[in-house]
Design a protein around this motif. Structure first.
Motif, PDB file in Angstrom:
ATOM      1  N   ALA A 132      70.797  13.751 -15.978  1.00 34.29           N
ATOM      2  CA  ALA A 132      69.778  12.889 -15.382  1.00 34.29           C
ATOM      3  C   ALA A 132      70.217  11.448 -15.649  1.00 34.29           C
ATOM      4  O   ALA A 132      70.584  11.104 -16.776  1.00 34.29           O
ATOM      5  N   ARG A 133      70.207  10.622 -14.605  1.00 34.95           N
ATOM      6  CA  ARG A 133      70.650   9.225 -14.747  1.00 34.95           C
ATOM      7  C   ARG A 133      69.638   8.310 -14.064  1.00 34.95           C
ATOM      8  O   ARG A 133      69.109   8.642 -13.005  1.00 34.95           O
ATOM      9  N   PHE A 134      69.418   7.160 -14.676  1.00 34.62           N
ATOM     10  CA  PHE A 134      68.451   6.211 -14.122  1.00 34.62           C
ATOM     11  C   PHE A 134      68.626   4.870 -14.826  1.00 34.62           C
ATOM     12  O   PHE A 134      69.294   4.768 -15.862  1.00 34.62           O
ATOM     13  N   TYR A 164      71.804  11.860 -25.127  1.00 35.39           N
ATOM     14  CA  TYR A 164      71.199  10.668 -24.547  1.00 35.39           C
ATOM     15  C   TYR A 164      72.123   9.488 -24.822  1.00 35.39           C
ATOM     16  O   TYR A 164      72.537   9.278 -25.970  1.00 35.39           O
ATOM     17  N   ALA A 165      72.436   8.724 -23.777  1.00 36.17           N
ATOM     18  CA  ALA A 165      73.295   7.546 -23.951  1.00 36.17           C
ATOM     19  C   ALA A 165      72.862   6.458 -22.986  1.00 36.17           C
ATOM     20  O   ALA A 165      72.167   6.729 -21.991  1.00 36.17           O
ATOM     21  N   ALA A 166      73.257   5.231 -23.278  1.00 38.56           N
ATOM     22  CA  ALA A 166      72.956   4.101 -22.402  1.00 38.56           C
ATOM     23  C   ALA A 166      74.091   3.100 -22.486  1.00 38.56           C
ATOM     24  O   ALA A 166      74.836   3.063 -23.472  1.00 38.56           O
ATOM     25  N   ASP A 167      74.251   2.291 -21.430  1.00 43.75           N
ATOM     26  CA  ASP A 167      75.345   1.319 -21.415  1.00 43.75           C
ATOM     27  C   ASP A 167      74.982   0.011 -22.102  1.00 43.75           C
ATOM     28  O   ASP A 167      75.805  -0.908 -22.163  1.00 43.75           O
ATOM     29  N   HIS A 227      70.854   4.570 -18.127  1.00 47.98           N
ATOM     30  CA  HIS A 227      70.730   5.704 -19.043  1.00 47.98           C
ATOM     31  C   HIS A 227      71.349   6.949 -18.418  1.00 47.98           C
ATOM     32  O   HIS A 227      71.221   7.193 -17.220  1.00 47.98           O
ATOM     33  N   GLU A 228      71.996   7.737 -19.256  1.00 46.79           N
ATOM     34  CA  GLU A 228      72.519   9.029 -18.821  1.00 46.79           C
ATOM     35  C   GLU A 228      72.158  10.081 -19.858  1.00 46.79           C
ATOM     36  O   GLU A 228      72.357   9.888 -21.060  1.00 46.79           O
ATOM     37  N   ARG A 229      71.624  11.207 -19.378  1.00 49.34           N
ATOM     38  CA  ARG A 229      71.301  12.339 -20.233  1.00 49.34           C
ATOM     39  C   ARG A 229      72.098  13.541 -19.739  1.00 49.34           C
ATOM     40  O   ARG A 229      72.093  13.839 -18.547  1.00 49.34           O
ATOM     41  N   VAL A 230      72.756  14.209 -20.661  1.00 52.16           N
ATOM     42  CA  VAL A 230      73.654  15.312 -20.337  1.00 52.16           C
ATOM     43  C   VAL A 230      73.172  16.563 -21.060  1.00 52.16           C
ATOM     44  O   VAL A 230      72.785  16.506 -22.240  1.00 52.16           O
ATOM     45  N   ASP A 267      72.917   3.776 -29.938  1.00 52.52           N
ATOM     46  CA  ASP A 267      73.704   3.616 -28.719  1.00 52.52           C
ATOM     47  C   ASP A 267      73.738   4.928 -27.943  1.00 52.52           C
ATOM     48  O   ASP A 267      73.759   4.942 -26.709  1.00 52.52           O
ATOM     49  N   ALA A 268      73.742   6.032 -28.693  1.00 57.72           N
ATOM     50  CA  ALA A 268      73.729   7.369 -28.105  1.00 57.72           C
ATOM     51  C   ALA A 268      73.245   8.336 -29.178  1.00 57.72           C
ATOM     52  O   ALA A 268      73.297   8.033 -30.376  1.00 57.72           O
ATOM     53  N   ALA A 269      72.767   9.485 -28.751  1.00 57.76           N
ATOM     54  CA  ALA A 269      72.331  10.515 -29.701  1.00 57.76           C
ATOM     55  C   ALA A 269      72.566  11.886 -29.085  1.00 57.76           C
ATOM     56  O   ALA A 269      72.308  12.098 -27.891  1.00 57.76           O
ATOM     57  N   THR A 270      73.066  12.809 -29.908  1.00 57.30           N
ATOM     58  CA  THR A 270      73.344  14.172 -29.469  1.00 57.30           C
ATOM     59  C   THR A 270      72.416  15.130 -30.198  1.00 57.30           C
ATOM     60  O   THR A 270      72.297  15.070 -31.429  1.00 57.30           O
TER      61      THR A 270
END
Length: 794
Positions: A162-164, A188-191, A171-174, A258-261
């Motif tokens: 999911a990206r938005f 969860y990550a973001a630029d 944001h990008e969620r994988v 910055d990101a979380a898994t």
């Protein structure tokens, strides 16, 4: 969907396709096999995107402020041992006398109403249980304006996203479910640095005890179902990059990362071991899986997962002239009849590959087989318990495994059947007074092989025989003689023993018949209905062949003697139809979804369109009379049936009907409701359009539709243990590559052989001798080499 909404979608899709055709939107067209949507899922069944690793599954909704990942573990079932009244569907004392009495009544007095048969033979289900949702992983984030939202599922990599844009960041969620690491992984990550903050917790259904503990960056939940005491456990850990991840009450809170898994695992203390079905407490194993995955880290987890999935998925590819259109998948599906040809082919090819994706996701070694919903269920009371029906549904789940090059996905089915055969000995003895093993219609993970009391769906003692076809098919695709000896033949032999005991001589003609017999799921109880006879015929023939291969000649002779006396279940009726019953009871206006009497055509092989013209024509008459309607799985079966009748255009029409009327926006099959066998059956039906390999003959493009005039299929498999690539032009084969897995003779049927052709050993650079004439030729091939058959220009 309203007419206005449909019109809006259609207009948007057609506009998008016009833009794509000009080239101005070419860069945005999906480059891989993806399902694409422009909004989060609002409906679990219709819009959620499934991921799975065989044992675990999750449905991805892609919500922004609240992201709810509903997840399953396939062994979490109510019912069974420990549940009140559970008795495996078996009576306290033998029913054999009453079964014989019902058989006598039918033979003497004619057909019996299903309600009467159920009154005399049926039993209420007690403690049967149902497949359960394990819970939800809820991830909550702060609100804010969202734009440029996209959600997708890349089935080639088995990764959902999911990206938005929100809060000045992209944001990008994988999301993926890893088979190598036995976990579900979310990132969860973001630029924009420090933009990832959320609260993650587990929501557990109320039909179980639950103790939830959070410490450090990990949550552990465990408990037991109230119904049967089955222990369950689930755990997740959060790995933050930058910022912090800390426990708060029963949740993990991430701030300024910055990101979380997130790494999630679950399990139960179920064991596939009749009659107790219990193993070790699951908590230690669940924690160990989470911790091992956490040590690997995000990049290694993704790479291991993608490599594992691709090793299966990339074996097969299909090019039927498709081009990826610049439109969402739900919009494409809604507009399917009006799409241009390249877009229609895209959706068809995607759907076929989606069936393969779902089979990989819901059936891997070490797990239970795919159930009626694969591995995905969000209800405490799912349709049909999300169980295993053996009057077609479980068998259909595995039709694509052989021809579409996923034969390993059938291994969980064989583990399951091995256990079911142990449980089914009691059913054979207590219900029918027979040796061997039996299962009567439906089963669960608890070894249920007995009876229920639903009049039109409780009596299908041929279920075990039909399951045994999957065993023998595995051998035919692999030529694994040890598998045949150690696993397939013992189950086949015991299933055949059941029928050697249970068949009755029909006084009208002296033939052996199944009585009481029932043709699913309509009509009366009779002696010798076509499907019953055809399935037993199939079992006897395969068991005799297997016995000869293994040197069990005495058993082979016994089976062959019974086969010679067995009513074959093949008759042509008054209006030219293949009869569904031994008596000519067929109604030409009957459009029932079941077409049980055509088992002999597909998946069986008693009727062959090349060699049995009269019976093939009768099957065509019956299939025409039933029409192209029906539920999703029924249409899927008809694709294969029309392919076996060598009618590619009609098979393709059924694929179109499947997409138009029996496919949800997320491409899952609907009965309705969601039932996964339609996805699997349709993909298998397309394989039958491209290659058929029954009766020892490999038929190339036997049912190619005019709509697919040019194309390529790479990585098909045929019985005899051979992999094939096929290239065709103007509706005719132009090149066939063969990669045999065994040395020996291969019998092929293709239009290439009608003209000038060449056969070359590509590995040795030498020609190959060919025997035979016309379209049917025999090639003697060596294992491990590559061979090409091509049209030769004169």
């Amino acid at each position: 969907m309203t007419c206005a909404r449909m019109t809006t979608i259609l207009a948007a899709v057609l506009a998008a396709l016009r833009v794509a055709a000009t080239g101005s939107a070419a860069e945005t067209a999906p480059a891989s096999l993806r399902l694409v949507y422009d909004a989060p899922a609002a409906d679990w069944e219709r819009e959620g995107l499934p991921i799975g690793n065989g044992a675990m599954g999750a449905m991805i909704a892609g919500g922004v402020e609240t992201d709810r990942i509903q997840f399953n573990e396939k062994t979490l079932w109510t019912g069974g041992p420990g549940a009140e009244g559970y008795d495996y569907g078996l009576p306290n004392k033998s029913m054999a006398g009453e079964v014989r009495a019902v058989a006598r009544d039918i033979l003497e007095n004619g057909p019996m109403a299903p309600e009467e048969a159920a009154r005399r033979l049926g039993r209420p289900m007690r403690g049967y249980g149902a497949y359960q949702s394990l819970g939800e992983l809820a991830i909550e984030t702060a609100g804010g304006e969202v734009s440029a939202y996209e959600r997708d599922l890349d089935i080639e990599r088995a990764v959902a996203r999911a990206r938005f844009r929100k809060g000045g960041a992209r944001h990008e969620r994988v999301y993926f479910a890893s088979y190598p690491d036995k976990t579900i992984v979310i990132r969860y990550a973001a630029d924009k640095p420090g933009s990832v903050s959320f609260r993650a917790s587990l929501a557990i259904p109320e039909n179980r005890s639950a103790k939830v503990e959070a410490a450090g960056n990990r949550v552990l939940a465990k408990g037991a179902l109230h119904d049967n005491g089955l222990k369950w456990a689930a755990s997740f850990v959060v790995l933050a990059e930058g910022g912090s991840a800390t426990a708060s009450d029963d949740a993990i809170v991430v701030e300024g990362a910055d990101a979380a898994t997130i790494i999630l695992a679950a399990g139960t203390n179920y064991a596939l071991d009749h009659p107790r079905y219990r193993g070790a407490d699951p908590a230690a194993d669940v924690l160990a899986r989470v911790e091992a995955a956490a040590r690997r880290g995000w990049k290694a987890l993704l790479d291991r997962h993608a490599d594992d999935h691709r090793s299966l998925f990339r074996r097969f590819s299909l090019d039927i002239g498709q081009k990826p259109p610049a439109a969402t998948t739900d919009a494409l599906l809604a507009a399917y009849p009006a799409l241009d040809e390249a877009a229609r082919r895209w959706l068809e090819a995607l759907y076929i590959q989606y069936g393969r994706y779902l089979l990989i996701a819901s059936s891997r070694a070490g797990s239970l087989p795919a159930n009626l919903q694969g591995v995905w269920n969000n209800s405490a009371a799912p349709p049909w318990n999300a169980d295993y029906h053996v009057n077609i549904n479980l068998q259909m789940n595995y039709w694509p495994a052989g021809p579409l090059n996923l034969i390993e996905t059938a291994l969980p089915l064989f583990d399951f059947i091995d256990n079911l055969a142990v449980a089914g000995r009691a059913s054979a003895r207590k219900i029918a007074g027979a040796s061997g093993w039996a299962v009567f219609l439906n089963t669960n993970i608890w070894g249920f092989t007995g009876l229920i009391d639903w009049p039109t769906a409780f009596w299908q003692p041929e279920g075990a025989a039909w399951l045994c076809r999957r065993y023998y098919d595995y051998y035919l695709y692999t030529h694994d003689i040890e598998f045949l000896r150690e696993r397939a033949f013992p189950a086949m032999k015991e299933a055949a023993r059941f029928w050697l005991d249970r068949l009755v001589e029909d006084p009208r003609d002296g033939r052996l018949v199944v009585v009481p017999g029932f043709s699913p799921e309509h009509g009366p109880f009779t002696a010798g209905p076509a499907m019953s006879q055809q399935i037993v015929h199939d079992l006897f023939r395969n068991a005799a062949d297997a016995a000869r291969l293994l040197g069990e000649d005495a058993f082979a002779r016994e089976i062959e003697a019974a086969l010679a006396r067995l009513d074959p279940g093949l008759r042509i009726g008054a209006w030219g139809q293949l009869q569904e019953w031994k008596e000519d009871l067929d109604d030409p206006n009957d459009d029932h979804r079941h077409i049980s009497h055509l088992y002999a055509l597909y998946p069986g092989e008693q009727i062959d369109a090349l060699e049995d013209a009269a019976f093939a024509e009768a099957a065509r008459v019956s299939l025409d009379a039933r029409g192209d309607g029906g539920t999703g799985w029924s249409k899927a079966w008809k694709i294969g049936l029309w392919a076996r009748l060598l009618d590619g255009d009609r098979a393709h029409k059924l694929l179109e009907e499947q997409l138009k009327d029996s496919t949800l926006p997320n491409l899952l099959d609907t009965h309705p409701p969601f039932q996964i066998d339609g996805n699997f059956g349709a993909s298998a039906g397309v394989a039958e359009m491209l290659v058929q390999s029954h009766r020892g003959l490999i038929r190339i493009l036997p049912a190619l539709p005019a709509a697919w005039s040019d194309g390529e299929a790479r990585g098909l498999r045929a019985r005899g243990n051979v992999e094939l690539d096929i290239v065709w032009r103007d509706g005719k084969a132009a090149r066939i590559e063969l990669r045999p897995g065994r040395a020996g003779d291969y019998h092929l049927y293709t239009d290439i052989f009608e003209g000038a052709f060449a056969v070359e050993d590509l590995s040795a650079g030498a020609p190959v001798a060919v025997a035979g004439e016309g379209r049917r030729r025999t090639l003697s091939l060596a294992a491990g080499r590559r061979y090409a058959i091509t049209v030769r220009e004169e």
